[in-house]
Design a protein around this motif. Sequence first.
Motif, PDB file in Angstrom:
ATOM      1  N   LEU A 113       0.820  -1.211   0.000  1.00  0.00           N
ATOM      2  CA  LEU A 113       0.000   0.000   0.000  1.00  0.00           C
ATOM      3  C   LEU A 113       0.856   1.264   0.000  1.00  0.00           C
ATOM      4  O   LEU A 113       0.585   2.233   0.708  1.00  0.00           O
ATOM      5  N   PHE A 114       1.910   1.226  -0.795  1.00  0.00           N
ATOM      6  CA  PHE A 114       2.708   2.416  -1.071  1.00  0.00           C
ATOM      7  C   PHE A 114       3.460   2.161  -2.374  1.00  0.00           C
ATOM      8  O   PHE A 114       3.764   1.015  -2.709  1.00  0.00           O
ATOM      9  N   PRO A 115       3.734   3.204  -3.150  1.00  0.00           N
ATOM     10  CA  PRO A 115       4.372   3.010  -4.452  1.00  0.00           C
ATOM     11  C   PRO A 115       5.855   2.694  -4.338  1.00  0.00           C
ATOM     12  O   PRO A 115       6.524   3.131  -3.399  1.00  0.00           O
ATOM     13  N   ALA A 116       6.363   1.963  -5.319  1.00  0.00           N
ATOM     14  CA  ALA A 116       7.783   1.618  -5.335  1.00  0.00           C
ATOM     15  C   ALA A 116       8.638   2.835  -5.650  1.00  0.00           C
ATOM     16  O   ALA A 116       9.800   2.909  -5.257  1.00  0.00           O
ATOM     17  N   GLN A 117       8.064   3.793  -6.365  1.00  0.00           N
ATOM     18  CA  GLN A 117       8.762   5.038  -6.672  1.00  0.00           C
ATOM     19  C   GLN A 117       7.759   6.180  -6.651  1.00  0.00           C
ATOM     20  O   GLN A 117       6.551   5.952  -6.644  1.00  0.00           O
ATOM     21  N   ALA A 118       8.255   7.394  -6.619  1.00  0.00           N
ATOM     22  CA  ALA A 118       7.375   8.556  -6.526  1.00  0.00           C
ATOM     23  C   ALA A 118       6.382   8.567  -7.685  1.00  0.00           C
ATOM     24  O   ALA A 118       6.776   8.466  -8.845  1.00  0.00           O
ATOM     25  N   PRO A 119       5.085   8.682  -7.396  1.00  0.00           N
ATOM     26  CA  PRO A 119       4.086   8.708  -8.465  1.00  0.00           C
ATOM     27  C   PRO A 119       4.260   9.926  -9.360  1.00  0.00           C
ATOM     28  O   PRO A 119       4.609  11.014  -8.890  1.00  0.00           O
ATOM     29  N   GLY A 120       4.003   9.742 -10.643  1.00  0.00           N
ATOM     30  CA  GLY A 120       4.104  10.839 -11.606  1.00  0.00           C
ATOM     31  C   GLY A 120       2.738  11.402 -11.935  1.00  0.00           C
ATOM     32  O   GLY A 120       1.906  10.722 -12.537  1.00  0.00           O
ATOM     33  N   THR A 121       2.480  12.634 -11.538  1.00  0.00           N
ATOM     34  CA  THR A 121       1.162  13.222 -11.775  1.00  0.00           C
ATOM     35  C   THR A 121       0.923  13.536 -13.250  1.00  0.00           C
ATOM     36  O   THR A 121      -0.227  13.592 -13.690  1.00  0.00           O
ATOM     37  N   GLU A 122       1.991  13.750 -14.003  1.00  0.00           N
ATOM     38  CA  GLU A 122       1.805  14.034 -15.428  1.00  0.00           C
ATOM     39  C   GLU A 122       1.253  12.798 -16.139  1.00  0.00           C
ATOM     40  O   GLU A 122       0.305  12.886 -16.923  1.00  0.00           O
ATOM     41  N   ASN A 123       1.834  11.645 -15.846  1.00  0.00           N
ATOM     42  CA  ASN A 123       1.293  10.400 -16.393  1.00  0.00           C
ATOM     43  C   ASN A 123      -0.085  10.130 -15.811  1.00  0.00           C
ATOM     44  O   ASN A 123      -0.991   9.658 -16.508  1.00  0.00           O
ATOM     45  N   GLY A 124      -0.256  10.442 -14.532  1.00  0.00           N
ATOM     46  CA  GLY A 124      -1.556  10.258 -13.897  1.00  0.00           C
ATOM     47  C   GLY A 124      -2.646  11.080 -14.557  1.00  0.00           C
ATOM     48  O   GLY A 124      -3.796  10.639 -14.660  1.00  0.00           O
ATOM     49  N   ALA A 125      -2.301  12.280 -15.030  1.00  0.00           N
ATOM     50  CA  ALA A 125      -3.281  13.135 -15.703  1.00  0.00           C
ATOM     51  C   ALA A 125      -3.778  12.487 -16.989  1.00  0.00           C
ATOM     52  O   ALA A 125      -4.973  12.553 -17.319  1.00  0.00           O
ATOM     53  N   LEU A 126      -2.876  11.848 -17.727  1.00  0.00           N
ATOM     54  CA  LEU A 126      -3.267  11.179 -18.969  1.00  0.00           C
ATOM     55  C   LEU A 126      -4.191  10.000 -18.679  1.00  0.00           C
ATOM     56  O   LEU A 126      -5.193   9.791 -19.372  1.00  0.00           O
ATOM     57  N   ILE A 127      -3.861   9.236 -17.641  1.00  0.00           N
ATOM     58  CA  ILE A 127      -4.686   8.088 -17.273  1.00  0.00           C
ATOM     59  C   ILE A 127      -6.051   8.559 -16.774  1.00  0.00           C
ATOM     60  O   ILE A 127      -7.090   7.993 -17.123  1.00  0.00           O
ATOM     61  N   PHE A 128      -6.054   9.610 -15.968  1.00  0.00           N
ATOM     62  CA  PHE A 128      -7.305  10.137 -15.427  1.00  0.00           C
ATOM     63  C   PHE A 128      -8.238  10.569 -16.559  1.00  0.00           C
ATOM     64  O   PHE A 128      -9.441  10.292 -16.532  1.00  0.00           O
ATOM     65  N   ALA A 129      -7.683  11.256 -17.553  1.00  0.00           N
ATOM     66  CA  ALA A 129      -8.498  11.746 -18.665  1.00  0.00           C
ATOM     67  C   ALA A 129      -9.167  10.596 -19.408  1.00  0.00           C
ATOM     68  O   ALA A 129     -10.318  10.708 -19.846  1.00  0.00           O
ATOM     69  N   GLU A 130      -8.468   9.476 -19.526  1.00  0.00           N
ATOM     70  CA  GLU A 130      -9.007   8.334 -20.273  1.00  0.00           C
ATOM     71  C   GLU A 130      -9.912   7.453 -19.425  1.00  0.00           C
ATOM     72  O   GLU A 130     -11.009   7.064 -19.859  1.00  0.00           O
ATOM     73  N   LYS A 131      -9.476   7.135 -18.210  1.00  0.00           N
ATOM     74  CA  LYS A 131     -10.159   6.125 -17.409  1.00  0.00           C
ATOM     75  C   LYS A 131     -11.163   6.695 -16.403  1.00  0.00           C
ATOM     76  O   LYS A 131     -12.137   6.023 -16.058  1.00  0.00           O
ATOM     77  N   CYS A 132     -10.915   7.897 -15.915  1.00  0.00           N
ATOM     78  CA  CYS A 132     -11.681   8.416 -14.778  1.00  0.00           C
ATOM     79  C   CYS A 132     -12.618   9.565 -15.134  1.00  0.00           C
ATOM     80  O   CYS A 132     -13.722   9.663 -14.591  1.00  0.00           O
ATOM     81  N   CYS A 149     -16.564   9.488 -15.824  1.00  0.00           N
ATOM     82  CA  CYS A 149     -17.495   9.447 -14.691  1.00  0.00           C
ATOM     83  C   CYS A 149     -17.250  10.587 -13.704  1.00  0.00           C
ATOM     84  O   CYS A 149     -18.178  11.263 -13.274  1.00  0.00           O
ATOM     85  N   HIS A 150     -15.978  10.783 -13.325  1.00  0.00           N
ATOM     86  CA  HIS A 150     -15.662  11.763 -12.282  1.00  0.00           C
ATOM     87  C   HIS A 150     -15.566  13.191 -12.808  1.00  0.00           C
ATOM     88  O   HIS A 150     -15.515  14.130 -12.015  1.00  0.00           O
ATOM     89  N   GLY A 151     -15.533  13.371 -14.124  1.00  0.00           N
ATOM     90  CA  GLY A 151     -15.417  14.705 -14.692  1.00  0.00           C
ATOM     91  C   GLY A 151     -13.974  15.098 -14.911  1.00  0.00           C
ATOM     92  O   GLY A 151     -13.066  14.602 -14.230  1.00  0.00           O
ATOM     93  N   ALA A 152     -13.741  15.996 -15.852  1.00  0.00           N
ATOM     94  CA  ALA A 152     -12.378  16.380 -16.225  1.00  0.00           C
ATOM     95  C   ALA A 152     -11.598  16.965 -15.062  1.00  0.00           C
ATOM     96  O   ALA A 152     -10.380  16.797 -14.971  1.00  0.00           O
ATOM     97  N   THR A 153     -12.282  17.675 -14.171  1.00  0.00           N
ATOM     98  CA  THR A 153     -11.604  18.264 -13.019  1.00  0.00           C
ATOM     99  C   THR A 153     -11.978  17.573 -11.714  1.00  0.00           C
ATOM    100  O   THR A 153     -11.756  18.104 -10.632  1.00  0.00           O
TER     101      THR A 153
END
Length: 255
Positions: A47-66, A69-73
């Motif tokens: 329950l913790f990441p092996a390395q620091a999470p990357g929010t830039e990559n997270g933004a791309l995933i969020f736009a596609e997967k989240c 339903c959750h909205g762009a913002t």
Amino acid sequence: MKFRLSIIVALATLAILLSACNFTMAADVTPPPNYVPPTPAAALGPLFPAQAPGTENGALIFAEKCAPCHGATGLGDGEQGIQLGVPVPALGLPEVARSASPAQWYTVVTRGNMERFMPPFASLSDQERWDVVAYAMALHASEEDLAKGRELFEAECANCSTDLFTDQSKMSELSEVELARIIKEGNDQVPAFGATLSEDDIWAVTAYLRTLSFDTASIVSALATATPEAVTVTETLPPTEAGTPSAEGTPIGTQ
């Protein structure tokens, strides 16, 4: 007597044979056309990441997967989300994000919550799930909030160690509510330094401290394109006399 025993044995043998046939037939049933088997939940890793999470990559995933339903913002107003018939958590609201820990949201992303129509995202790698959680956690904070939080932290706690705030295993368990309590009360690693800060100041510092466990090279660019509209926050900071901070928060799928 022997005849009756023979009948019982024969019936038992027949029952066993029939059950075997039924099992075989069930296994051989051809699924209907276009059948899609349910997506199994991904294995829940540490329950913790092996390395620091990357929010830039997270933004791309969020736009596609989240975002659908959750909205762009992250305000719970996605086109698909409003058709679900159940409220979609507004991850981008401070009162939602501040009460949850990264580990809680990672667990929901990994296992899903089908009661709320939240599927498990087994298609994402472990690191990708942490990346998208980091981005979702940062949605409620603007660039101005982060800059203000950094300035206040460096002014009020210039000699403080940041080891706690860069420790992935510890930060993944802490919500911003708990970080705010540390600012006010201190702990064995960080002295209390929030006595002269307003509530808004403390929330700005907690938002900044959260980013110390992220890939900070990408945090500003990720937030620059998706900052939620300002909302009125009614929550209050935990009182200084409160007991041990609770590990409970608001998982993605339970709002």
